[in-house]
Structure formats: structure tokens, C-alpha cells
Design an enzyme around this catalytic site. Structure first.
Site, PDB file in Angstrom:
ATOM      1  N   CYS B 113       0.848  -1.180   0.000  1.00  0.00           N
ATOM      2  CA  CYS B 113       0.000   0.000   0.000  1.00  0.00           C
ATOM      3  C   CYS B 113       0.888   1.235   0.000  1.00  0.00           C
ATOM      4  CB  CYS B 113      -0.906  -0.009   1.223  1.00  0.00           C
ATOM      5  SG  CYS B 113      -1.966   1.422   1.296  1.00  0.00           S
ATOM      6  N   LEU B 114       1.104   1.754  -1.180  1.00  0.00           N
ATOM      7  CA  LEU B 114       1.911   2.967  -1.315  1.00  0.00           C
ATOM      8  C   LEU B 114       1.144   3.884  -2.258  1.00  0.00           C
ATOM      9  CD1 LEU B 114       4.623   4.464  -0.846  1.00  0.00           C
ATOM     10  CD2 LEU B 114       5.516   3.259  -2.828  1.00  0.00           C
TER      11      LEU B 114
END
Ligand SMILES: [Zn+2]
Ligand SMILES: [Zn+2]
Ligand SMILES: [Zn+2]
Lengths: 102, 183
Positions: B113-114
Site C-alpha cells: 500500500c503505497l
């Protein structure tokens, strides 16, 4: 580490995370839009045909589009991008076409 | 078959032979962008990162290893696969973590999750064609430092673990490193 605020100075916490990176190489990050005549999507001068049209030998059909934000791109490049996200890639404002031409 | 003979005929008649929107052609746009971006990335790598290409002719597939020099994950070496899709740079690169890790923003199955890798985003933090591979490497690296985000976790359990007991969180991180992330 997760307790932000410390080294980023006051008031930064609420700001967009992308821009509070202390290890980010900010100088080079926006190198593509230093020259405002360059299409930030394909990185070719807007006055020349975009990378796609060059590859497909359609230089004639390649026009420039200006947004209300005054940023310009190749119309080909921008029409691909707005399908993905209807924002100007440079200033993140909603994309509204101001004019299309050469 | 039909198309080929038609093209040969066109070629004989002197018409330009053009395969519009063939995958090769689209890929060449991506590859043209990548020639510059790979160079830019390699000359601006964070000191904790290494990039390797399995096949030097495929600039769209490479591997990044990150060995954080401080923080919770210090001592581990974490391995990421980057796959740049054909529609780059309209679409972001796809990144998977190959090393099992206890991290709030990396799931144990390797999902990451970036924000800058997010295809569609309602705010300005998602993918944008102004970003380049260099930004991706720096963004991944920052997951071990200031971008590590316990407030918006992908691995909820890990984030709650940290919230509950920092020491025990560090112990679990270290035991994962011992087991999975030693080089
Ligand atoms: Zn362009
Ligand atoms: Zn064009
Ligand atoms: Zn703009």
C-alpha cells in the site's frame, strides 16, 4: 518513525504525505516540468509530435491542448491520461480544456 | 493470415505497411520512456537500495532490494519485483514484495500500500505520469522510514500490534527478519 511531526516541522503533518518526505530528492523530482514547453506525459516538446505519433508516423495529426490551469500537453497524451484520472498531472486541478490547437 | 497477405499486397503497391496499435508499438512507447527513466533511477538510488535486471533487454522487469540502515526493519534485506505495464506511464508500475515482512503497509502476501502506486486516486497522492521510476524506488524505500504509516494500514494486525505494544512489535519484526529477510 510513525510519530511524524518531529523532524518535519510544525504544520506539515496535515500536508500531503508525498511532499513531507525528508529523504526525497526534491531537486530532481520535478525535473520534467522545469521546461514548461515539454509535455510532462511523454516528455517531448509540445511543439513536436508526441512519442506515440512519432512512432506511428502521424506527426501531422498531433496537436496541443491547454487546460484552464494553463498547463499544456499533447492532446494525444492528455486524452489517454484523463481516461485514467481527470486531473492535470502537473497541478492536480480538475482538467478543463481551454483550447486545442498548434 | 488474411492481414498478412493484405499487408504484403499493400507493400507491393507502395502503401505504408503499418500495424496500428499493435502491442509491440505500444510497448515501444513504454520502452522509450524507460530508457531514460532507468538511467535516471540508477544514478539517483537511495544508498539502501539495489536494482537488478534479470534480462538487460527487458527494462520493464526488474528487482529492487532494500536494506534499511535504521528503524524497525534494520538488519533485513527486502526484495521487490517491479513490472512496468505496457500502458506505462498512464498506468503505474506494479510492485510486489517477495520477502515476508511484518509491516503495516505491506501485507504478508506481498501486496503493497503505497499511494503513488495507486492507479486511481481521489487526491493528488496517487499515480501521475509526471512520476518516474526514481520516484517509485524512493517511495518504496520510504516505506521503511517516514512513509511507514500506522494510521492507514494494509496489514491491520501489524498496525494494531504496534499501537498495543511497540516492543513486542519490534520483536515480531526482528523474528520475521531472522527467518525470512537475512542475506
Ligand atoms: Zn506528450
Ligand atoms: Zn500525438
Ligand atoms: Zn495544470
Amino acid at each position: 518513525m510513525a510519530d511524524t511531526g518531529g523532524d518535519n516541522g510544525p504544520g506539515k503533518k496535515a500536508a500531503d504525505k508525498m511532499f513531507s518526505l525528508k529523504k526525497w530528492n526534491a531537486v530532481a523530482m520535478w525535473s520534467w516540468d522545469v521546461e514548461c514547453d515539454t509535455c510532462a506525459i511523454c516528455r517531448v516538446q509540445v511543439m513536436d509530435a508526441c512519442l506515440r505519433c512519432q512512432a506511428e508516423n502521424k506527426q501531422e495529426d498531433c496537436v496541443v491542448v491547454w487546460g484552464e490551469c494553463n498547463h499544456s500537453f499533447h492532446n494525444c497524451c492528455m486524452s489517454l491520461w484523463v481516461k485514467q484520472n481527470n486531473r492535470c498531472p502537473l497541478c492536480q486541478q480538475e482538467w478543463v480544456v481551454q483550447r486545442i490547437g498548434k | 493470415m488474411i492481414t498478412l497477405s493484405k499487408k504484403l499486397k499493400q507493400a507491393k503497391e507502395g502503401k505504408p505497411v503499418e500495424i496500428a496499435h499493435s502491442p509491440d508499438k505500444r510497448a515501444s512507447i513504454r520502452d522509450k520512456l524507460l530508457v531514460k527513466e532507468v538511467q535516471e533511477m540508477e544514478s539517483n538510488l537511495p544508498p539502501t537500495c539495489k536494482v537488478t535486471f534479470d534480462d538487460p533487454d527487458k527494462l520493464h522487469q526488474f528487482n529492487i532490494t532494500i536494506a534499511p540502515d535504521e528503524g524497525f526493519w534494520h538488519g533485513g534485506t527486502f526484495d521487490f519485483d517491479v513490472d512496468v505495464p505496457e500502458d506505462y506511464n498512464i498506468l503505474p508500475p506494479r510492485v510486489q514484495c517477495n520477502t515476508r515482512i511484518w509491516h503495516p503497509n505491506i501485507a504478508e502476501n506481498g501486496d503493497i500500500c503505497l499511494s503513488l502506486l495507486r492507479e486511481t486516486s481521489l487526491d493528488a497522492t496517487g499515480w501521475s505520469p509526471t512520476r518516474t521510476l526514481k520516484d517509485v524506488v524512493w517511495g518504496l524505500n520510504a516505506l521503511f522510514y517516514e512513509l511507514c504509516d500506522f494510521d492507514d494500514p494494509l496489514n491491520l494486525e501489524a498496525a494494531e500490534h504496534w499501537l498495543r505494544d511497540k516492543e513486542s512489535f519490534q520483536e515480531k519484526v526482528t523474528s520475521y527478519i531472522e527467518r525470512y529477510a537475512k542475506r
